[in-house]
Design a protein around this motif. Sequence first.
Motif, short mmCIF file in Angstrom:
data_model
loop_
_atom_site.label_atom_id
_atom_site.label_comp_id
_atom_site.label_asym_id
_atom_site.label_seq_id
_atom_site.Cartn_x
_atom_site.Cartn_y
_atom_site.Cartn_z
N ALA A 286 -7.87 6.84 3.80
CA ALA A 286 -8.84 6.28 4.47
C ALA A 286 -10.27 6.32 4.07
CB ALA A 286 -8.68 6.38 6.02
N SER A 287 -10.61 7.57 3.52
CA SER A 287 -12.05 8.08 3.24
C SER A 287 -12.47 7.54 2.02
CB SER A 287 -12.15 9.42 3.13
OG SER A 287 -11.24 9.98 1.96
N ASP A 288 -11.67 6.64 1.12
CA ASP A 288 -11.85 5.86 -0.03
C ASP A 288 -11.22 4.65 -0.17
OD1 ASP A 288 -13.02 5.56 -2.63
OD2 ASP A 288 -12.30 7.44 -3.62
N PRO A 289 -11.55 3.88 0.52
CA PRO A 289 -11.29 2.60 0.47
C PRO A 289 -11.58 1.75 -0.95
CG PRO A 289 -12.97 2.44 2.19
CD PRO A 289 -12.88 3.99 1.62
N VAL A 290 -12.52 1.99 -1.49
CA VAL A 290 -13.04 1.33 -2.75
C VAL A 290 -11.94 1.90 -3.78
CG1 VAL A 290 -14.81 1.30 -4.32
CG2 VAL A 290 -15.59 1.34 -2.11
N LEU A 291 -11.68 2.97 -3.83
CA LEU A 291 -10.38 3.29 -4.74
C LEU A 291 -9.32 2.55 -4.51
CD1 LEU A 291 -9.43 5.06 -7.09
CD2 LEU A 291 -9.13 6.93 -5.40
N LEU A 292 -8.69 2.42 -3.24
CA LEU A 292 -7.63 1.71 -2.99
C LEU A 292 -7.45 0.25 -3.37
CD1 LEU A 292 -4.78 1.67 -1.56
CD2 LEU A 292 -5.84 1.39 0.41
N GLY A 293 -8.78 -0.32 -3.02
CA GLY A 293 -9.02 -1.68 -3.35
C GLY A 293 -8.89 -1.89 -4.95
N THR A 294 -9.67 -1.12 -5.70
CA THR A 294 -9.71 -1.19 -7.04
C THR A 294 -8.33 -1.11 -7.69
OG1 THR A 294 -11.73 -0.13 -7.14
CG2 THR A 294 -10.54 -0.22 -9.11
N SER A 295 -7.49 0.08 -7.34
CA SER A 295 -6.04 0.22 -7.60
C SER A 295 -5.26 -0.92 -7.61
CB SER A 295 -5.65 1.87 -7.03
OG SER A 295 -4.48 2.04 -7.64
N VAL A 296 -5.10 -1.57 -6.44
CA VAL A 296 -4.44 -2.44 -6.03
C VAL A 296 -4.72 -3.85 -6.98
CG1 VAL A 296 -3.72 -4.42 -4.14
CG2 VAL A 296 -3.82 -2.05 -3.67
N ALA A 297 -6.10 -4.08 -7.22
CA ALA A 297 -6.56 -5.28 -8.01
C ALA A 297 -6.03 -4.96 -9.30
CB ALA A 297 -8.04 -5.25 -7.99
N VAL A 298 -6.22 -3.39 -10.16
CA VAL A 298 -5.78 -3.48 -11.27
C VAL A 298 -4.20 -3.66 -11.40
CG1 VAL A 298 -5.73 -1.66 -12.98
CG2 VAL A 298 -7.58 -1.84 -11.96
#
Length: 316
Positions: A286-298
């Motif tokens: 939860a501390s890195d939502p940017v990484l999660l969003g990027t990973s799902v998009a990739v």
Amino acid sequence: MDRSDQGRVVRIGTRSSPMALAQVERVRAELTALEPDLVVEVVPVTTSGDRWPGSLAALGGKGAFTREVDQLLLNREVDLAVHCMKDVPGDRPVPAGTTFACYLERDDVRDALIHPGGLTLDELPAGTRIGTSAVRRIAQLARAYPHLTTVPIRGNANSRLAKLEAGHADALLLAYSGLERIGETARATQILGIDTMCPPIGAGVLGLQCREEDTETVDLIGRLGSTGTWRETTAERMMLHVLQGHCNSPIAGLATSRPDGRLGLRAMVFSLDGKTTLEAEETGSASDPVLLGTSVAVALLHQGARELIDSTADQG
């Protein structure tokens, strides 16, 4: 910042639709609960998306419901802009010099069916005309209910309900939270689960946008924010940004805060006919939502999301 004998003044820019004005009333109530002496002035504007009766693709599909409100903020005619985050494009940055000070606690993300006869989607006969112009809804209906048809219907929720009564469609799909805001939840004949109708990016989220330099307003507005909603919306919008999607793209997705404190994100990209569906789901910190969003998009891009998104660029 303007001052008056009554107290500090905050001017809010918004779309002029009944739903948008109801949203501003929520903001006004939360602000005045923080500072009872605050004077809140509402500055409504009719956006190009509200004026245009046709497909959003003809307007570029990007920012049709936000650009005029943004301009009020940039022109210093208002101190704060209220946006439905589902209407804020993900394929371009917010206007230079502005920032989202916070996202309010998220409302219901589900869609609702409105049918005058009280039928559910499973009960509708073949050929029933469902009023919607959202490519996300069109694709998901085509996938799960190919015997139903869709007809384009636009405008704010009140005008769509009026068009239903006038016979422009046999049934409607609308955001349930929108029906709540205009006091029309009794019109909903079925509330659709997210497995039936995955919501748009930013569903149920109000974003409060300020000028970056106006730290007094940024600090005040920031006190209204929900940390959970910020994390969820940040993950969703980063995914949308990497996909270069906007409000006319066949993309759906929802981030959720898990009981274990982690953040999950499920996202889907569709062909307009519903015959092709790409899906990715991941869980991250939860501390890195940017990484999660990027990973799902990739993950979606690796499946061919770019081609599906581009194939519907001129439709909707």
